[in-house]
Write a protein that holds these residues in place. Structure first.
Motif, PDB file in Angstrom:
ATOM      1  N   MET A 257       0.833  -1.212   0.000  1.00 25.58           N
ATOM      2  CA  MET A 257       0.000   0.000   0.000  1.00 25.58           C
ATOM      3  C   MET A 257       0.866   1.259   0.000  1.00 25.58           C
ATOM      4  O   MET A 257       0.569   2.235  -0.694  1.00 25.58           O
ATOM      5  N   ARG A 258       1.922   1.234   0.810  1.00 30.05           N
ATOM      6  CA  ARG A 258       2.815   2.385   0.876  1.00 30.05           C
ATOM      7  C   ARG A 258       3.438   2.666  -0.495  1.00 30.05           C
ATOM      8  O   ARG A 258       3.520   3.820  -0.940  1.00 30.05           O
ATOM      9  N   LEU A 259       3.863   1.598  -1.173  1.00 35.49           N
ATOM     10  CA  LEU A 259       4.492   1.761  -2.483  1.00 35.49           C
ATOM     11  C   LEU A 259       3.490   2.213  -3.532  1.00 35.49           C
ATOM     12  O   LEU A 259       3.794   3.068  -4.373  1.00 35.49           O
ATOM     13  N   LEU A 260       2.268   1.655  -3.494  1.00 39.79           N
ATOM     14  CA  LEU A 260       1.259   2.002  -4.481  1.00 39.79           C
ATOM     15  C   LEU A 260       0.872   3.474  -4.406  1.00 39.79           C
ATOM     16  O   LEU A 260       0.593   4.106  -5.429  1.00 39.79           O
ATOM     17  N   SER A 261       0.840   4.022  -3.187  1.00 42.12           N
ATOM     18  CA  SER A 261       0.397   5.407  -3.026  1.00 42.12           C
ATOM     19  C   SER A 261       1.549   6.395  -2.909  1.00 42.12           C
ATOM     20  O   SER A 261       1.317   7.606  -2.752  1.00 42.12           O
ATOM     21  N   ALA A 262       2.784   5.908  -2.989  1.00 47.09           N
ATOM     22  CA  ALA A 262       3.934   6.796  -2.786  1.00 47.09           C
ATOM     23  C   ALA A 262       3.949   7.952  -3.783  1.00 47.09           C
ATOM     24  O   ALA A 262       4.227   9.103  -3.417  1.00 47.09           O
ATOM     25  N   GLY A 263       3.649   7.672  -5.044  1.00 49.65           N
ATOM     26  CA  GLY A 263       3.706   8.698  -6.076  1.00 49.65           C
ATOM     27  C   GLY A 263       2.713   9.822  -5.834  1.00 49.65           C
ATOM     28  O   GLY A 263       3.083  11.002  -5.856  1.00 49.65           O
ATOM     29  N   VAL A 264       1.451   9.478  -5.598  1.00 52.13           N
ATOM     30  CA  VAL A 264       0.438  10.521  -5.417  1.00 52.13           C
ATOM     31  C   VAL A 264       0.654  11.266  -4.105  1.00 52.13           C
ATOM     32  O   VAL A 264       0.455  12.485  -4.035  1.00 52.13           O
ATOM     33  N   ARG A 265       1.135  10.587  -3.067  1.00 52.22           N
ATOM     34  CA  ARG A 265       1.397  11.273  -1.800  1.00 52.22           C
ATOM     35  C   ARG A 265       2.557  12.259  -1.946  1.00 52.22           C
ATOM     36  O   ARG A 265       2.523  13.366  -1.394  1.00 52.22           O
ATOM     37  N   ARG A 266       3.565  11.884  -2.717  1.00 52.35           N
ATOM     38  CA  ARG A 266       4.710  12.764  -2.958  1.00 52.35           C
ATOM     39  C   ARG A 266       4.279  14.004  -3.758  1.00 52.35           C
ATOM     40  O   ARG A 266       4.649  15.132  -3.419  1.00 52.35           O
ATOM     41  N   LYS A 267       3.485  13.788  -4.802  1.00 54.50           N
ATOM     42  CA  LYS A 267       3.007  14.916  -5.613  1.00 54.50           C
ATOM     43  C   LYS A 267       2.123  15.840  -4.784  1.00 54.50           C
ATOM     44  O   LYS A 267       2.184  17.069  -4.937  1.00 54.50           O
ATOM     45  N   ALA A 268       1.291  15.252  -3.912  1.00 55.16           N
ATOM     46  CA  ALA A 268       0.416  16.068  -3.069  1.00 55.16           C
ATOM     47  C   ALA A 268       1.236  16.941  -2.116  1.00 55.16           C
ATOM     48  O   ALA A 268       0.957  18.137  -1.952  1.00 55.16           O
ATOM     49  N   ARG A 269       2.252  16.350  -1.502  1.00 55.72           N
ATOM     50  CA  ARG A 269       3.097  17.118  -0.567  1.00 55.72           C
ATOM     51  C   ARG A 269       3.775  18.285  -1.269  1.00 55.72           C
ATOM     52  O   ARG A 269       3.869  19.386  -0.714  1.00 55.72           O
TER      53      ARG A 269
END
Length: 333
Positions: A257-269
């Motif tokens: 889950m962490r890997l799957l959402s890493a991209g969108v969480r990084r872009k959001a930050r």
């Protein structure tokens, strides 16, 4: 009792009509005689095996998450409802099964059916209503005067979420096809983007909240329509680490889950935005609040079709086709 059962995880497979034992009650549950069951995307996605990692059900499995019916039996610790009460609920995970004649429901997940609604109308509400409530009120804390972008406005969640957001005093933008523009405007949408002729990424700017229900490409584009400090709530993934912790997922699943959402969480930050994945939970108290809004006329059910119980597979296929405007319901009794 008669029930529609998934024997295996397989895309587009038909459910089997079977004779099944009436489920045994737990102490805090009541037994519902099912009159109507709502059909949701979650049902066919579960059948397809999309949630095997986070919802490891035992097979064979009776599907169905939404129910409206009558209380016929109560466990020793269930005292809020009496026999004969007309009720509705989104069933708890691992206790689903409303595509059947009877289903047990935890008392805390149950609410009295809104006055004035048919059983079919009531069965259309719980999952989409609670999803919209938990996304817009719990997670986004949407306030009067804010701007919210609700994707797929003519779908089950969309038709409810538009009405809830307008009740909260927000300005609402949504996407839909040409044929459904009039529908979403009647529900209260202020800005309607016809996805067949327009790109919402070029039309919308400076939104406070996005309720995402589409694919990854749409998710990335949605970040760009939010203003700094805005919130992106996704009900279609990817799941984030907080969700893995909430469901007590094994370490390997949490890592995925962490890997799957890493991209969108990084872009959001980078943009100063918040991102959260929402997998709604059954909640009788929230459903009671939703009932009040329905009884006050603030929200009305939107139903596309009602199928007879014998046509449960046809109902599931119709929802999977993506053509439904609002909700699809199965009339069991």
């Amino acid at each position: 009792m008669k029930a529609f059962v998934a024997d295996r995880y397989e895309k587009k497979s038909a459910l089997r009509l079977a004779d099944m034992p009436v489920p045994a009650l737990r102490d805090d549950e009541v037994l519902i005689e099912v009159h109507a069951a709502g059909v949701n995307q979650l049902d066919f996605k579960l059948r397809d095996g999309e949630f095997k990692l986070i919802l490891p059900y035992r097979l064979p499995l009776i599907l169905g998450h939404d129910v409206a019916g009558v209380v016929v039996k109560a466990g020793p610790q269930a005292r809020k409802f009496k026999l004969g009460d007309e009720v509705y609920a989104r069933l708890d995970d691992f206790r689903i099964g409303s595509f059947a004649e009877f289903v047990p429901v935890r008392e805390s997940s149950l609410a009295l059916k809104p006055r004035g609604l048919t059983m079919e109308e009531a069965a259309s509400i719980p999952l989409v209503g609670l999803t919209a409530w938990q996304a817009l009120i719990e997670r986004a804390q949407l306030k009067s005067g804010q701007k919210v972008f609700i994707q797929a406005g003519s779908g089950g969640v969309g038709t409810f979420a538009i009405q809830l957001a307008k009740h909260l005093g927000a300005s609402v933008a949504t996407t839909t096809s040409t044929a459904n523009v009039a529908l979403v405007k009647r529900l209260g949408a202020d800005v309607v983007v016809d996805y067949k002729t327009q790109d919402f990424g070029e039309v919308l700017r400076d939104y406070d909240v996005v309720l995402n229900s589409q694919d990854g490409k749409t998710l990335d584009k949605s970040l760009r329509v939010l203003k700094r400090g805005g919130k992106l709530i996704s009900i279609s993934g990817p799941p984030d680490p907080a969700f893995g912790e909430r469901i007590g997922a094994p370490g390997l699943v949490r890592l995925v889950m962490r890997l799957l959402s890493a991209g969108v969480r990084r872009k959001a930050r980078r943009r100063g935005l918040g991102y959260a994945f929402l997998f709604m939970q059954a909640n009788g108290a929230q459903l009671h609040e939703i009932s009040r809004l329905i009884e006050d006329g603030a929200i009305r059910p939107v139903i596309d079709q009602v199928f007879p119980f014998a046509s449960t597979n046809e109902a599931l296929n119709y929802v999977e086709s993506g053509r439904a405007k609002g909700k699809v319901v199965i009339k069991v009794k």
